[in-house]
Scaffold this motif. Sequence first.
Motif, short mmCIF file in Angstrom:
data_model
loop_
_atom_site.label_atom_id
_atom_site.label_comp_id
_atom_site.label_asym_id
_atom_site.label_seq_id
_atom_site.Cartn_x
_atom_site.Cartn_y
_atom_site.Cartn_z
N THR A 31 62.14 19.96 -12.05
CA THR A 31 62.03 20.28 -13.48
C THR A 31 62.78 21.56 -13.84
OG1 THR A 31 59.90 21.33 -12.98
CG2 THR A 31 59.85 19.07 -13.80
N CYS A 32 63.33 22.24 -12.84
CA CYS A 32 64.18 23.43 -13.05
C CYS A 32 63.45 24.57 -13.77
CB CYS A 32 65.45 23.06 -13.84
SG CYS A 32 66.45 21.79 -13.05
N ASN A 33 62.15 24.66 -13.65
CA ASN A 33 61.41 25.75 -14.28
C ASN A 33 60.64 26.57 -13.25
OD1 ASN A 33 59.58 23.74 -13.66
ND2 ASN A 33 58.45 23.87 -15.57
N GLU A 34 61.17 26.61 -12.03
CA GLU A 34 60.55 27.40 -10.97
C GLU A 34 60.91 28.87 -11.11
OE1 GLU A 34 64.64 26.35 -9.36
OE2 GLU A 34 63.10 25.43 -10.60
N THR A 35 60.14 29.71 -10.42
CA THR A 35 60.49 31.12 -10.27
C THR A 35 60.83 31.36 -8.80
OG1 THR A 35 59.05 31.84 -12.07
CG2 THR A 35 59.68 33.50 -10.46
#
Length: 325
Positions: free
Chosen positions: A145-149
């Motif tokens: 989802t490309c919303n990692e940290t």
Amino acid sequence: MLLCKGEIPIEKNVIVTDINGKRIGATYPKRAKGLVKNGRAEYASDCEKCTIRMLDTHKPTVDVTEVNNMSKVIDFDPRDFKADKSCENNVIAKYFVTDEDGENVIAYSIGNWNWDWTQICCDKKLEKNTDYVFRFVIVGGYCNTCNETSRFEIVPMPDGSLTDEAYEDRYTYDLAQNRYKPVLCKKTDEGMLRLFEIPFSTFDCEDFRFVFIAMHAVATLYAPKKFSAYADLEDTNFDQLREEINSKNSEDNSANVVMDFTGAHVTRSTVTDLLTMARFGKSENVCIDFTGAFIEDDKPDDIQADADDTGSDDIAVELMEVADN
């Protein structure tokens, strides 16, 4: 785009040459300024300060030695790092694994697929006014989802402790989706392997904290090896990774198609169309549930039209068997 203080990585953009103008390395602008100020080098041009020339001194090899010592390498060592106690929801694991070369190495896993903020840190005392390179290998550290940290931070601590002011002056490197570019990006059985080399200068400080951060993704950190150790691995990048994931998801979705017509009212022509799709479509596994369905006759004209469209007697027979059941 607005950038916060400490978030712009320092680059070695000053060329270093010997007394004869032969390039022997590169260094940082502030380091170059210090060498010129101390009389150990001079700018190659008065109008451009992008090249310095090392000067001869009482030590004949001072120019080469200086350049060779400009960048000291610090390799990530899992044994030096520990969980940051300021984070309440740290998710970490440290364990031995056998790598592809048959060597037993320590892996440090941080983060999970939930929203638990995880930090590990390590404090080191370094030499002042010295250029360093911090090297590490990370496998994973990303999500679909490309919303990692996924971040790496270098925090100078002039007073020897982590203060709010020191933390504001940190260097931040965003590893998520390769926003900070690695020097190597390879494909392994575990996932995508990335090797990073982070250059920085100590300036007037000698106490530093190194921090890894992960959230909504699992990252596994390893001590780096020489480049030659990764030569046989296939190159990859995030674009290729996304294509492979999308392709696999597409195959999985097409391989299992479930249609629920439980208790529905459908015509025989509709059932014919569904059977045709199931038998001649691209899907490998198609499940059509007609439990309790009421299959009614089409008008004579519709039946004839459907027969002309399919041109298949065996489908008609199969249709009648399904309808009767």
